[in-house]
Motif scaffolding. Structure first.
Motif, PDB file in Angstrom:
ATOM      1  N   UNK A 181       1.080  -1.382  -0.378  1.00  0.00           N
ATOM      2  CA  UNK A 181       0.005   0.447   0.158  1.00  0.00           C
ATOM      3  C   UNK A 181       0.981   1.448   0.155  1.00  0.00           C
ATOM      4  N   UNK A 182       1.699   1.322   0.391  1.00  0.00           N
ATOM      5  CA  UNK A 182       3.023   2.175   1.154  1.00  0.00           C
ATOM      6  C   UNK A 182       3.004   2.448  -0.703  1.00  0.00           C
ATOM      7  N   UNK A 183       3.675   2.620  -1.163  1.00  0.00           N
ATOM      8  CA  UNK A 183       4.290   2.330  -2.387  1.00  0.00           C
ATOM      9  C   UNK A 183       3.323   2.969  -3.619  1.00  0.00           C
TER      10      UNK A 183
ATOM     11  N   UNK B  66      15.691   3.946  -1.480  1.00  0.00           N
ATOM     12  CA  UNK B  66      14.413   4.313  -0.718  1.00  0.00           C
ATOM     13  C   UNK B  66      13.387   5.986  -1.300  1.00  0.00           C
ATOM     14  N   UNK B  67      12.702   6.386  -0.997  1.00  0.00           N
ATOM     15  CA  UNK B  67      11.800   7.085  -1.740  1.00  0.00           C
ATOM     16  C   UNK B  67      11.558   8.425  -0.428  1.00  0.00           C
ATOM     17  N   UNK B  68      10.759   8.010   1.151  1.00  0.00           N
ATOM     18  CA  UNK B  68      11.228   8.546   2.097  1.00  0.00           C
ATOM     19  C   UNK B  68      10.668   7.546   2.912  1.00  0.00           C
ATOM     20  N   UNK B  69      10.480   8.265   4.071  1.00  0.00           N
ATOM     21  CA  UNK B  69      11.039   7.292   5.421  1.00  0.00           C
ATOM     22  C   UNK B  69       9.696   6.271   5.495  1.00  0.00           C
ATOM     23  N   UNK B  70       9.199   5.906   4.683  1.00  0.00           N
ATOM     24  CA  UNK B  70       7.917   5.140   4.631  1.00  0.00           C
ATOM     25  C   UNK B  70       8.212   4.149   3.622  1.00  0.00           C
ATOM     26  N   UNK B  71       8.662   4.302   2.365  1.00  0.00           N
ATOM     27  CA  UNK B  71       8.758   3.651   1.369  1.00  0.00           C
ATOM     28  C   UNK B  71      10.673   3.607   0.975  1.00  0.00           C
TER      29      UNK B  71
END
Length: 82
Positions: A38-40, A63-68
């Motif tokens: 989902x985060x992606x 990485x893209x951010x702290x979730x992905x």
């Protein structure tokens, strides 16, 4: 041994071109991850986010951010060799 990334480039249609220290070059299709994690989905819904991909200091994760994020061994194993 965890493969280390030498070079990284975002490409159109949510592909990453990744070059590893051992010379292996792969194309990794991030769309498959976007369908399952989902985060992606933010990579598609937030304009320009995909192109902001970064390489961590250890060169073992993108990485893209702290979730992905995406580990290099996954890219190495599942990317299509160029």
């Amino acid at each position: 041994m965890i493969p280390r990334i030498k070079d990284l480039a975002p490409l159109p249609d949510f592909f990453l071109q990744v070059v590893f220290d051992d010379g292996k070059t792969v194309l990794y299709d991030v769309k498959e991850d976007m369908e399952q994690i989902e985060s992606y989905r933010d990579l598609c819904s937030i304009a320009g986010l995909f192109d902001q991909v970064q390489l961590d200091p250890s060169r073992t994760c993108v990485f893209w951010n702290d979730r992905i994020d995406l580990p290099s061994d996954t890219i190495y194993e599942y990317g299509k060799v160029q």
